[in-house]
Structure formats: structure tokens, C-alpha cells
Design a protein around this motif. Structure first.
Motif, mmCIF file in Angstrom:
data_model
loop_
_atom_site.group_PDB
_atom_site.id
_atom_site.type_symbol
_atom_site.label_atom_id
_atom_site.label_comp_id
_atom_site.label_asym_id
_atom_site.label_seq_id
_atom_site.Cartn_x
_atom_site.Cartn_y
_atom_site.Cartn_z
ATOM 1 N N ALA A 1 0.807 -1.222 0.000
ATOM 2 C CA ALA A 1 0.000 0.000 0.000
ATOM 3 C C ALA A 1 0.840 1.273 0.000
ATOM 4 O O ALA A 1 0.401 2.301 -0.489
ATOM 5 C CB ALA A 1 -0.951 -0.011 1.193
ATOM 6 N N GLY A 2 2.044 1.236 0.518
ATOM 7 C CA GLY A 2 2.877 2.429 0.563
ATOM 8 C C GLY A 2 3.723 2.645 -0.678
ATOM 9 O O GLY A 2 4.655 3.448 -0.657
ATOM 10 N N HIS A 3 3.420 1.935 -1.742
ATOM 11 C CA HIS A 3 4.207 2.029 -2.973
ATOM 12 C C HIS A 3 3.372 2.528 -4.150
ATOM 13 O O HIS A 3 2.162 2.359 -4.181
ATOM 14 C CB HIS A 3 4.780 0.662 -3.357
ATOM 15 N N MET A 4 4.063 3.083 -5.102
ATOM 16 C CA MET A 4 3.523 3.403 -6.414
ATOM 17 C C MET A 4 3.888 2.186 -7.276
ATOM 18 O O MET A 4 5.058 1.970 -7.577
ATOM 19 C CB MET A 4 4.193 4.683 -6.931
ATOM 20 N N ILE A 5 2.910 1.363 -7.596
ATOM 21 C CA ILE A 5 3.168 0.146 -8.363
ATOM 22 C C ILE A 5 2.956 0.490 -9.837
ATOM 23 O O ILE A 5 1.861 0.878 -10.246
ATOM 24 C CB ILE A 5 2.268 -1.005 -7.899
ATOM 25 N N VAL A 6 4.021 0.355 -10.602
ATOM 26 C CA VAL A 6 4.028 0.819 -11.988
ATOM 27 C C VAL A 6 4.198 -0.365 -12.935
ATOM 28 O O VAL A 6 4.995 -1.266 -12.683
ATOM 29 C CB VAL A 6 5.170 1.832 -12.210
ATOM 30 N N VAL A 7 3.446 -0.331 -14.017
ATOM 31 C CA VAL A 7 3.566 -1.337 -15.066
ATOM 32 C C VAL A 7 3.559 -0.616 -16.409
ATOM 33 O O VAL A 7 2.956 0.447 -16.553
ATOM 34 C CB VAL A 7 2.417 -2.373 -14.982
ATOM 35 N N GLU A 8 4.261 -1.185 -17.358
ATOM 36 C CA GLU A 8 4.207 -0.698 -18.741
ATOM 37 C C GLU A 8 3.633 -1.830 -19.591
ATOM 38 O O GLU A 8 4.052 -2.972 -19.463
ATOM 39 C CB GLU A 8 5.604 -0.348 -19.257
ATOM 40 N N TYR A 9 2.680 -1.493 -20.447
ATOM 41 C CA TYR A 9 2.112 -2.474 -21.368
ATOM 42 C C TYR A 9 2.075 -1.831 -22.748
ATOM 43 O O TYR A 9 2.036 -0.608 -22.884
ATOM 44 C CB TYR A 9 0.711 -2.932 -20.928
ATOM 45 N N GLU A 10 2.117 -2.663 -23.788
ATOM 46 C CA GLU A 10 2.115 -2.148 -25.150
ATOM 47 C C GLU A 10 0.902 -1.255 -25.346
ATOM 48 O O GLU A 10 -0.219 -1.653 -25.050
ATOM 49 C CB GLU A 10 2.095 -3.276 -26.179
ATOM 50 N N ALA A 11 1.141 -0.050 -25.827
ATOM 51 C CA ALA A 11 0.057 0.904 -26.045
ATOM 52 C C ALA A 11 -0.822 0.432 -27.201
ATOM 53 O O ALA A 11 -0.307 -0.046 -28.217
ATOM 54 C CB ALA A 11 0.627 2.284 -26.347
ATOM 55 N N PRO A 12 -2.137 0.540 -27.033
ATOM 56 C CA PRO A 12 -3.017 0.228 -28.164
ATOM 57 C C PRO A 12 -2.651 1.070 -29.388
ATOM 58 O O PRO A 12 -2.313 2.243 -29.270
ATOM 59 C CB PRO A 12 -4.408 0.580 -27.627
ATOM 60 N N ASP A 13 -2.686 0.420 -30.543
ATOM 61 C CA ASP A 13 -2.336 1.070 -31.802
ATOM 62 C C ASP A 13 -3.147 0.408 -32.906
ATOM 63 O O ASP A 13 -2.880 -0.741 -33.271
ATOM 64 C CB ASP A 13 -0.836 0.909 -32.065
#
Length: 175
Positions: free
Chosen positions: A92-104
Motif C-alpha cells: 500500500a505504501g508504494h507506487m506500483i508501476v507497469v508498462e504495457y504495449e500501447a493500443p495502436d
């Protein structure tokens, strides 16, 4: 379903390496042992045995989700979503970041890109409005937990470039 932190010597590493081989495209894949040797944390996803894994990198308040993989025979059964929900709840005390292929719309993979984005949105990740570009692919950044801090994420990617020399994505907004 349970998440367990693994070590290089964990008895289930080989089973999870097989899932890695099957689930992660070769051009994006690293062995779980190599990832751990560069400071990544590997969490095994267990449901009556090892069924998948998460690979995380921690930097200050960021918990960066580098990989999520589930055994192909068990996909679309809620395992990945439950793993994400547990990850968010336990951090809960974190910024959980993910990158996924952007829709195109021009990409032959657009349907899969939309499904991945929708998967993360269904499981607590919000659009940040930021993107990165590397390996000839545009990625959209999603975030759960703490609000997305683009400056801290930029700092994280600079730090990551000291660990993985060919990974230096710069976040940007589309105009």
C-alpha cells in the motif's frame, strides 16, 4: 493463491523458468536467475503448486512490475488478477508501476494490446497519461497504489540504466 519470494536456489525455479520460456517473447525474456542477479525480486504465484510469477524492481516508493506470467493452461482463470490484487494490497505504501504495449489501431497485435490494458485496469491500475518508447515499441504506463510521480519514475529509469544498460525509457505525454 499465494505469492512467495523466491531465491536463485528455490526448488520451483525450473518450473517457473519453463513458464518464462513459454510466456515471455524471446526478445523480451531474461532468465529468472539473471533477473535476480541484477537485483530484481521474483515472486512465485502458487495455487496448489507454482503456476506463475511476478518480477519486481523496487526503487524508493516505486515497485515496478517488469513481468507477470501464468502457465498457459491456467490463463483467464483469475490467477493473474488475484496476484495483482494481492501485490497491491500488500504494498500500500508504494507506487506500483507497469508498462504495457500501447493500443495502436495500425498494429496487428492491437487486440492483444487492448486486452492487456483492460486486464490491468480491471485489476486496479489506472492510466497515467504517460508513455515510454523502447525496443521499437510504444508502451503506456499504468499505476496502482500511490499516485503516479513522473519525476520519481524518471529517476527510477535512470537508476535502472545502471543495472541494465540498454533500458533507458524516458516517460512522455502525447500532445
Amino acid at each position: 493463491m499465494e505469492l512467495r519470494k523466491l531465491t536463485i536456489d528455490s526448488p520451483d525455479i525450473q518450473v517457473l523458468e519453463e513458464i518464462n520460456e513459454e510466456a515471455i517473447p524471446e526478445c523480451e525474456r531474461n532468465s529468472l536467475r539473471d533477473l535476480m542477479n541484477t537485483g530484481a525480486t521474483v515472486l512465485g504465484i502458487y495455487n496448489d503448486g507454482p503456476v506463475g510469477f511476478l518480477v519486481l524492481r523496487e526503487y524508493k516508493a516505486i515497485l515496478y512490475l517488469a513481468y507477470l506470467a501464468v502457465n498457459r493452461t491456467l490463463r483467464s482463470k483469475g490467477i493473474g488478477g488475484n496476484a495483482l490484487k494481492e501485490l497491491v494490497t500488500n504494498n500500500a505504501g508504494h507506487m506500483i508501476v507497469v508498462e504495457y504495449e500501447a493500443p495502436d489501431p495500425s498494429s496487428p497485435e492491437n487486440g492483444m494490446n487492448i486486452r492487456r490494458k483492460d486486464f490491468y485496469k480491471r485489476n486496479g491500475f489506472c492510466e497515467t497519461g504517460y508513455f515510454t518508447f523502447y525496443d521499437d515499441t510504444e508502451f503506456e504506463i499504468g499505476c496502482a497504489g500511490l499516485e503516479f510521480d513522473v519525476d520519481l519514475f524518471g529517476e527510477f529509469t535512470e537508476h535502472l540504466s545502471t543495472v541494465i544498460s540498454d533500458h533507458i525509457p524516458k516517460p512522455y505525454m502525447k500532445t
